[in-house]
Scaffold this motif. Structure first.
Motif, PDB file in Angstrom:
ATOM      1  N   CYS A  71       0.798  -1.230   0.000  1.00  0.00           N
ATOM      2  CA  CYS A  71       0.000   0.000   0.000  1.00  0.00           C
ATOM      3  C   CYS A  71       0.831   1.280   0.000  1.00  0.00           C
ATOM      4  O   CYS A  71       0.366   2.333   0.429  1.00  0.00           O
ATOM      5  N   ASP A  72       2.067   1.205  -0.466  1.00  0.00           N
ATOM      6  CA  ASP A  72       2.818   2.377  -0.898  1.00  0.00           C
ATOM      7  C   ASP A  72       3.727   1.894  -2.023  1.00  0.00           C
ATOM      8  O   ASP A  72       3.738   0.695  -2.348  1.00  0.00           O
ATOM      9  N   LEU A  95      -2.091   2.963  -3.247  1.00  0.00           N
ATOM     10  CA  LEU A  95      -1.560   3.961  -2.320  1.00  0.00           C
ATOM     11  C   LEU A  95      -2.540   4.055  -1.153  1.00  0.00           C
ATOM     12  O   LEU A  95      -3.715   4.379  -1.351  1.00  0.00           O
ATOM     13  N   HIS A  96      -2.062   3.749   0.032  1.00  0.00           N
ATOM     14  CA  HIS A  96      -2.883   3.876   1.240  1.00  0.00           C
ATOM     15  C   HIS A  96      -3.396   5.306   1.354  1.00  0.00           C
ATOM     16  O   HIS A  96      -2.698   6.257   0.965  1.00  0.00           O
ATOM     17  N   ASN A  98      -3.495   7.373   3.700  1.00  0.00           N
ATOM     18  CA  ASN A  98      -2.607   8.279   4.415  1.00  0.00           C
ATOM     19  C   ASN A  98      -1.389   8.679   3.584  1.00  0.00           C
ATOM     20  O   ASN A  98      -0.712   9.662   3.906  1.00  0.00           O
ATOM     21  N   GLU A  99      -1.096   7.916   2.530  1.00  0.00           N
ATOM     22  CA  GLU A  99       0.004   8.266   1.629  1.00  0.00           C
ATOM     23  C   GLU A  99      -0.382   9.411   0.698  1.00  0.00           C
ATOM     24  O   GLU A  99       0.472  10.205   0.290  1.00  0.00           O
ATOM     25  N   LEU A 103       2.029  12.573  -0.740  1.00  0.00           N
ATOM     26  CA  LEU A 103       2.460  12.599  -2.134  1.00  0.00           C
ATOM     27  C   LEU A 103       1.922  13.827  -2.859  1.00  0.00           C
ATOM     28  O   LEU A 103       2.620  14.443  -3.664  1.00  0.00           O
TER      29      LEU A 103
END
Length: 293
Positions: A71-72, A95-96, A98-99, A103
């Protein structure tokens, strides 16, 4: 494998040192069940995970297959390497939530999503996820980036004909709204379901799959157990979210796929289902979502 697993803290949330010994293996299940969501790329402290050994231990307890989730970007790359090397694994990349704000603030969200889209085209990647919304760790300033990232993951899953795995924390209404606005993929999974009984009924009516983890065994999880009772049995999945959410009585110790039987037996007890029938239902739902290994 060229990518190194990432370590997590050896301290519990209250600051005490966690017990990093692996729990004993439970009694095997009567029929095979899949761990629908695990993170083999994340390890406890300085522990070096022997992926092959953990997969073998899981198979011995009736869990011959797992879905490895990255998940990243580093984890997604690791996941593609893992599914190529280990036949017991299928993969998910995303992509989680929280990412996404991090980003976006760096001007890198578009490029990261483009790489996820390329990685998701691997034939053993069957999931776009985990994606979704998390308002617990990200404040109001990150909501727009999270929602935009979520929408683009939904579109990617539909474009590629893949399942969607959703991370939903403190964001139930917005998750359901955005799924309705975008049109949910045919196979949509609420990973580590965290809603109440009413939300479980809403998700079941919409045809979504609900995946339950070891936290259904926690003392304070009665609302989650009520949600499990309300969910349609033909839409249930089971997962570890390893190395997190280790089921009681081993809470706080490292989780792994071989502990899935603890959670499945708890699910059977909560719902009053026959254990063998529940395993069979979990197996059918898993194949509906991910296909065969």
């Amino acid at each position: 494998m060229s990518a190194a697993p990432r370590a997590r803290s050896t301290e519990a949330e209250d600051g005490r040192r966690r017990d990093l010994r692996r729990p004993p293996a439970p009694e095997p299940l009567p029929l095979p069940v899949v761990d629908n969501h695990t993170h083999l790329d994340i390890v406890d402290g300085d522990d070096l995970v022997d992926v092959e050994e953990l997969l073998a231990r899981a198979a011995e307890t009736g869990v011959p297959h797992a879905v490895q989730i990255g998940c990243d970007l580093p984890a997604a790359r690791w996941t593609v390497q893992a599914v190529e090397r280990y036949p017991a694994l299928l993969g998910g990349v995303a992509l989680h939530p929280n990412e996404a704000p991090v980003l976006a603030a760096a001007g890198e969200l578009d490029a990261a999503l483009e790489e996820i889209a390329e990685l998701a085209r691997h034939p053993r990647v069957r999931v776009v996820g985990e994606t979704g919304l998390d308002y617990y760790r990200t404040g109001p300033e990150g909501v727009a980036a999270q929602q935009e990232s979520f929408r683009r993951h939904i579109r990617l899953a539909k474009e590629l004909g893949l399942a969607l795995q959703i991370h939903d924390r403190d964001a139930h209404d917005d998750v359901l709204r955005i799924l309705a606005e975008e049109g949910a993929p045919e196979r949509t999974v609420f990973h580590c379901f965290s809603g109440d009984a009413e939300m479980a009924r809403v998700c079941g009516d919409a045809g979504y799959y609900l995946s339950f983890a070891g936290n259904i065994t926690f003392k304070n999880a009665e609302p989650l157990r009520e949600a499990l009772r309300a969910a349609p049995q033909d839409r249930l999945l089971v997962e570890t979210d390893a190395p997190f959410l280790t089921p009681a009585p081993h809470r706080g110790r490292p989780n792994a796929s071989y502990l899935v039987p603890v959670t499945v037996r708890a699910m059977a007890e909560v719902t009053g289902a026959d254990l063998e029938e529940l395993c069979a239902a979990l197996g059918r739902a898993t194949e509906e979502v991910y296909g065969t290994w």
